[in-house]
Structure formats: C-alpha cells, structure tokens
Design a protein around this motif. Structure first.
Motif, mmCIF file in Angstrom:
data_model
loop_
_atom_site.group_PDB
_atom_site.id
_atom_site.type_symbol
_atom_site.label_atom_id
_atom_site.label_comp_id
_atom_site.label_asym_id
_atom_site.label_seq_id
_atom_site.Cartn_x
_atom_site.Cartn_y
_atom_site.Cartn_z
ATOM 1 N N GLU B 96 0.740 -1.132 -0.105
ATOM 2 C CA GLU B 96 0.029 -0.003 0.049
ATOM 3 C C GLU B 96 0.839 1.067 -0.188
ATOM 4 O O GLU B 96 2.015 1.311 0.645
ATOM 5 C CB GLU B 96 -0.794 0.075 1.033
ATOM 6 C CG GLU B 96 -1.897 -1.074 1.267
ATOM 7 C CD GLU B 96 -2.956 -0.756 0.120
ATOM 8 O OE1 GLU B 96 -3.260 0.588 -0.081
ATOM 9 O OE2 GLU B 96 -3.521 -1.873 -0.270
ATOM 10 N N CYS B 97 0.438 2.363 -0.475
ATOM 11 C CA CYS B 97 1.241 3.408 -0.972
ATOM 12 C C CYS B 97 1.105 4.454 0.179
ATOM 13 O O CYS B 97 1.326 5.651 0.249
ATOM 14 C CB CYS B 97 0.963 3.961 -2.246
ATOM 15 S SG CYS B 97 -0.741 4.658 -2.385
ATOM 16 N N HIS B 98 0.168 4.054 1.342
ATOM 17 C CA HIS B 98 -0.203 5.101 2.470
ATOM 18 C C HIS B 98 -0.708 4.357 3.472
ATOM 19 O O HIS B 98 -0.771 2.961 3.513
ATOM 20 C CB HIS B 98 -1.288 5.770 1.922
ATOM 21 C CG HIS B 98 -2.472 5.015 1.564
ATOM 22 N ND1 HIS B 98 -2.657 4.435 0.479
ATOM 23 C CD2 HIS B 98 -3.332 4.661 2.353
ATOM 24 C CE1 HIS B 98 -3.793 3.710 0.660
ATOM 25 N NE2 HIS B 98 -4.320 3.791 1.591
ATOM 26 N N LEU B 99 -0.665 5.053 4.685
ATOM 27 C CA LEU B 99 -0.948 4.300 5.895
ATOM 28 C C LEU B 99 -2.709 4.773 6.009
ATOM 29 O O LEU B 99 -2.930 5.917 5.785
ATOM 30 C CB LEU B 99 -0.505 4.877 7.134
ATOM 31 C CG LEU B 99 1.061 4.598 7.254
ATOM 32 C CD1 LEU B 99 1.596 5.231 8.654
ATOM 33 C CD2 LEU B 99 1.469 3.125 7.239
ATOM 34 N N ASP B 100 -3.471 3.981 6.650
ATOM 35 C CA ASP B 100 -4.788 4.084 6.767
ATOM 36 C C ASP B 100 -5.126 3.975 8.354
ATOM 37 O O ASP B 100 -4.250 3.607 8.950
ATOM 38 C CB ASP B 100 -5.792 3.390 5.867
ATOM 39 C CG ASP B 100 -5.887 2.175 6.106
ATOM 40 O OD1 ASP B 100 -5.463 1.597 6.963
ATOM 41 O OD2 ASP B 100 -6.357 1.479 5.112
ATOM 42 N N ALA B 101 -6.200 4.377 8.662
ATOM 43 C CA ALA B 101 -6.421 4.432 10.084
ATOM 44 C C ALA B 101 -6.592 2.902 10.689
ATOM 45 O O ALA B 101 -6.196 2.668 11.745
ATOM 46 C CB ALA B 101 -7.860 4.853 10.449
ATOM 47 N N ASN B 102 -6.929 1.903 9.921
ATOM 48 C CA ASN B 102 -6.884 0.702 10.293
ATOM 49 C C ASN B 102 -5.352 -0.067 10.608
ATOM 50 O O ASN B 102 -5.287 -0.674 11.467
ATOM 51 C CB ASN B 102 -7.724 -0.213 9.295
ATOM 52 C CG ASN B 102 -8.419 -1.454 10.148
ATOM 53 O OD1 ASN B 102 -8.774 -1.445 11.218
ATOM 54 N ND2 ASN B 102 -8.238 -2.635 9.192
ATOM 55 N N MET B 103 -4.646 0.540 9.578
ATOM 56 C CA MET B 103 -3.221 -0.003 9.640
ATOM 57 C C MET B 103 -2.808 0.638 11.147
ATOM 58 O O MET B 103 -2.059 -0.157 11.786
ATOM 59 C CB MET B 103 -2.394 0.582 8.622
ATOM 60 C CG MET B 103 -2.765 0.112 7.119
ATOM 61 S SD MET B 103 -1.652 0.766 6.337
ATOM 62 C CE MET B 103 -2.909 0.478 4.438
ATOM 63 N N VAL B 104 -2.921 1.765 11.143
ATOM 64 C CA VAL B 104 -2.323 2.443 12.600
ATOM 65 C C VAL B 104 -3.158 1.961 13.955
ATOM 66 O O VAL B 104 -2.418 1.515 14.747
ATOM 67 C CB VAL B 104 -2.760 3.850 12.450
ATOM 68 C CG1 VAL B 104 -2.517 4.484 13.861
ATOM 69 C CG2 VAL B 104 -1.740 4.677 11.506
ATOM 70 N N ARG B 105 -4.285 1.532 13.553
ATOM 71 C CA ARG B 105 -5.107 0.681 14.731
ATOM 72 C C ARG B 105 -4.435 -0.556 15.183
ATOM 73 O O ARG B 105 -4.421 -0.917 16.338
ATOM 74 C CB ARG B 105 -6.600 0.561 14.567
ATOM 75 C CG ARG B 105 -7.612 0.213 15.607
ATOM 76 C CD ARG B 105 -8.753 0.781 15.541
ATOM 77 N NE ARG B 105 -9.471 0.498 16.921
ATOM 78 C CZ ARG B 105 -9.065 1.370 17.944
ATOM 79 N NH1 ARG B 105 -8.639 2.690 17.686
ATOM 80 N NH2 ARG B 105 -9.957 1.222 19.257
ATOM 81 N N SER B 106 -4.009 -1.234 14.184
ATOM 82 C CA SER B 106 -3.499 -2.379 14.275
ATOM 83 C C SER B 106 -2.156 -2.330 15.092
ATOM 84 O O SER B 106 -1.678 -3.291 15.550
ATOM 85 C CB SER B 106 -3.204 -3.083 12.794
ATOM 86 O OG SER B 106 -2.060 -2.555 12.214
#
Lengths: 232, 232
Positions: B96-106
């Motif tokens: 993925e070319c970005h972070l999203d909220a769910n990645m940070v949540r993980s």
C-alpha cells in the motif's frame, strides 16, 4: 462471496492486464514504442523530457502527461513542438496516485499514433502504485534523483525491480551532497541486478546523449528485444 | 447493487474516518498528541526526526514508522533511544502506498502510549494517497524539499491543503539550485493560504529550533487549538 480482500486486488490487476494487452496490441499495430516514465515527485521527469526530446534524431516523439490535476508539465513541453496529451486522474476525490491501463486507453483516441515512433507516458510522481499497473508499455524507465538518498531501491523495490532503465538524475549536485553513489548502485543491484543505468543531469546535459541512444535503440526494430521484459 | 465506483471509494473513506475517530479517542484518553508526517520519497522526513527528537525538551516522543517494506528508517532512529514501532504495508502485493486508520489501529497495542506525549507517525513517502486517509492525527506536517521544484503545491494540492505545517527542507542546497523560494511560497498560499511554514535544513540544523517550538506548542495543553483543524 467468500473472496478475501487480496483476491479483489488480484482481480483488479487482472482486469488491468487485460486492458494493457489491448493497449499494447494497438501500439504494436501503429508501430509505436511506448515508454512508461516513472519517479518520485520532483525527481526530474519533465526536465529530462525537455532536454532529451529536442536531441532525439530520427525518432518522432509524443507525450502523454499523467497528473493528478492541472497541466503544468504539458505546458512546459509545449515549446518542443511535439504532440502532448494531458491525462488527469482526479475524479473529484483526492485523485488517483498512478496511471492504469484503462486511463491510458481512454486517451488512445487523442494520441496521434500514426505520426509518432515513440510515446512517452509520464506517470504520476509516486514510487509505489505506478509500478503495480502495466499500461501496455514496451519498457519502464524510472528516474531516481541523487537528492533522494541511497536507500530508495530498498524502500521501493517493486519500482526499481520492474524498470528496464534507471536514470540517476541531478548528478550535477553530487559535490554538494553526502550521497554515496557506490552505495546507491549496490542497493540497486540488490533489487534489479545489472539493470541498465545512466548518470544524468537534466540541468547540465550530462548523460542525455546516452539516454537518446537508449531510446533510439528501443524505438527502432533491431532494439525490440527489451519489449518482452515487461510482464503483463 | 447500483453503487458506482466513486460510491465505493466514499464508503472506504467513511469506514476509514470511523476508525480514525476511534484512534483519536484512544490517543486523547492517553493524552498523546499525534502528528502525521508526510512527504515525497527522499524529502527528508527521517533526517528531520533524527535531528529534532534529540532537541525536544520536556516532550517524550514515540515514532510509528510506515514503510512499504523493510525497517531502514526505524533502524536510523534506534540510536535516539525513543520507542519506535515499524509498520509495513506490503501484503505480498506491491504494498500500500499510504497508511490508513486501520493500519495504525493494528499498531496501537505495540505503542507505549502511557510513556509518551507526542507520537509521530512517519507515513509512506507519497504526495497523493496519504493525504486522503486520516489516521486519527491531531495535526498533519508535510515536508517539501527545495530540490523538488516550485510547482509541487499546484500538482499535489490535497497534500498541501490539508497540512497544518509545511516544512521546506534542504534549504542548505538553495545556493546550488534554481529554486525560486518566493514562487514556491506563492504557490503554497494559492492552495493553503497562510499555512504555517518553516524553512529547514536537517543537515545544517537551520530551522530545527522553530520546529521544536511548534511541536512543543502542539503537544502541550495550551497548544491544543490546532487539533480541531484536521477534518475527519
């Protein structure tokens, strides 16, 4: 109904590849060689084209400019008197961060394929997603600026791995940087051993002759050997 | 069943915002201020952190490192003796070319929120998609290097428009470039009028004091006014 998220991504790439093959067939019929030009934002794609297009002898060039928004790069190239087509990726959202085969297909009717030998598709500035989407190109050329650091091949491996030519740009700045060229080349060979590479300065003109030679070989029938290397 | 493609994108962003609000609530409960640090590849995000984290007085910092692959940046920060968590976005695909909220949540369980005042999330190097995904941050800080050219605010407007602070990095190279700073600032004000900006050189240290002051104000209660400016 039991597909996982990864499966959906693969489907999307599969559809992309189907359209990329159709693009490639159309380019081949028109005898146009296609280069997908990629880099991070500000690495110098447009500056390189400004410098090289005028130097190319015996190869008629057209450019497809991919941008999220606006036509600044297309305007820069307007003075070169080659056909330039603008393709914007923003659908009112933030804008797609790459070109895909279908976007390029939507531009086919605007491209004067019968008048050109070489089509350069200047992709959106991004080192991740553009590498994932074939657009029907014969070769991928990527630009990495020495101001970006030696670690980039290791951090964005797919982009460096799928390129047939890596242009190492802004070498005129080397005396003012701590950039270790040998270290960069070592990292490059870790992800794409022996890939063609040219040291370049769009500002000073260093290396532009070598790039012209590379593009001319690619665009002439005897140079067609590279064409099969791009997986679709 | 009649949804268009755009509708699906909006749904994805809506889900992202729901998770971003949950992240924000957790950060607020832990009294941790969160900065989403974004830029093009090689603009100097990690170099800036290397320089600034040691200079920050009275603010305990943690870093969440987002990369497509590898942990090169996390290793660079290891010597600073602050907690660093690595988050990789590649699922076996190109990444993925970005972070999203769910990645940070993980990653929340891996973050020592009780020990820090300020969490810096170093996003994937990319000027497009990271701007589209809130991760629950209090402020967005972006880095634009003077080697990238004056036109970047106009070419990647969402990124520049949604930043609360723009760091103009590598100003030590200005004598060796044709970069027109006034032109860049004019373009910046076209897309984000009056946004905070700091001229910076991670190499020479110019501007790092101003950045420390800005981060300290953000991370202390009296500086919480910026927090409401990030739309979710």
């Amino acid at each position: 109904m039991h597909r996982t998220r990864i499966r959906v991504v693969e489907d999307a790439l599969d559809a992309n590849n189907t359209i990329a093959r159709a693009n490639r067939a159309d380019f081949d019929r028109a005898r146009v060689t296609v280069v997908n030009l990629m880099s991070a934002p500000g690495a110098g794609k447009t500056a390189i084209l400004e410098r090289v297009i005028g130097e190319l002898q015996g190869v008629s060039v057209g450019v497809l400019e991919g941008d999220v928004q606006g036509s600044l790069d297309a305007e820069r190239l307007a003075g070169l008197h080659v056909p330039v087509t603008q393709l914007n990726t923003d659908p009112g959202f933030g804008g797609e961060c790459h070109l895909d085969a279908n976007m390029v297909r939507s531009a086919l009717d605007s491209l004067p394929l019968s008048e050109i030998d070489l089509l350069v598709i200047e992709n959106v500035g991004n080192l991740v997603c553009p590498a994932e989407f074939s657009v029907g190109e014969d070769a991928r050329v990527m630009v990495s600026s020495v101001t970006e650091g030696e670690d980039k091949p290791l951090k964005y491996p797919l982009m460096f791995r799928t390129a047939q030519l890596v242009l190492i740009n802004k070498v005129d700045l080397l005396p003012h940087l701590e950039f270790d060229l040998e270290h960069f080349l070592y990292n490059l060979d870790q992800v794409n051993p022996g890939v063609d590479r040219i040291l370049l300065s769009a500002r000073s003109g260093e290396g532009t002759g070598a790039l012209c030679d590379w593009l001319t070989r690619l665009a002439t029938p005897a140079g067609g050997g590279v064409r099969e290397e791009v997986a679709m």
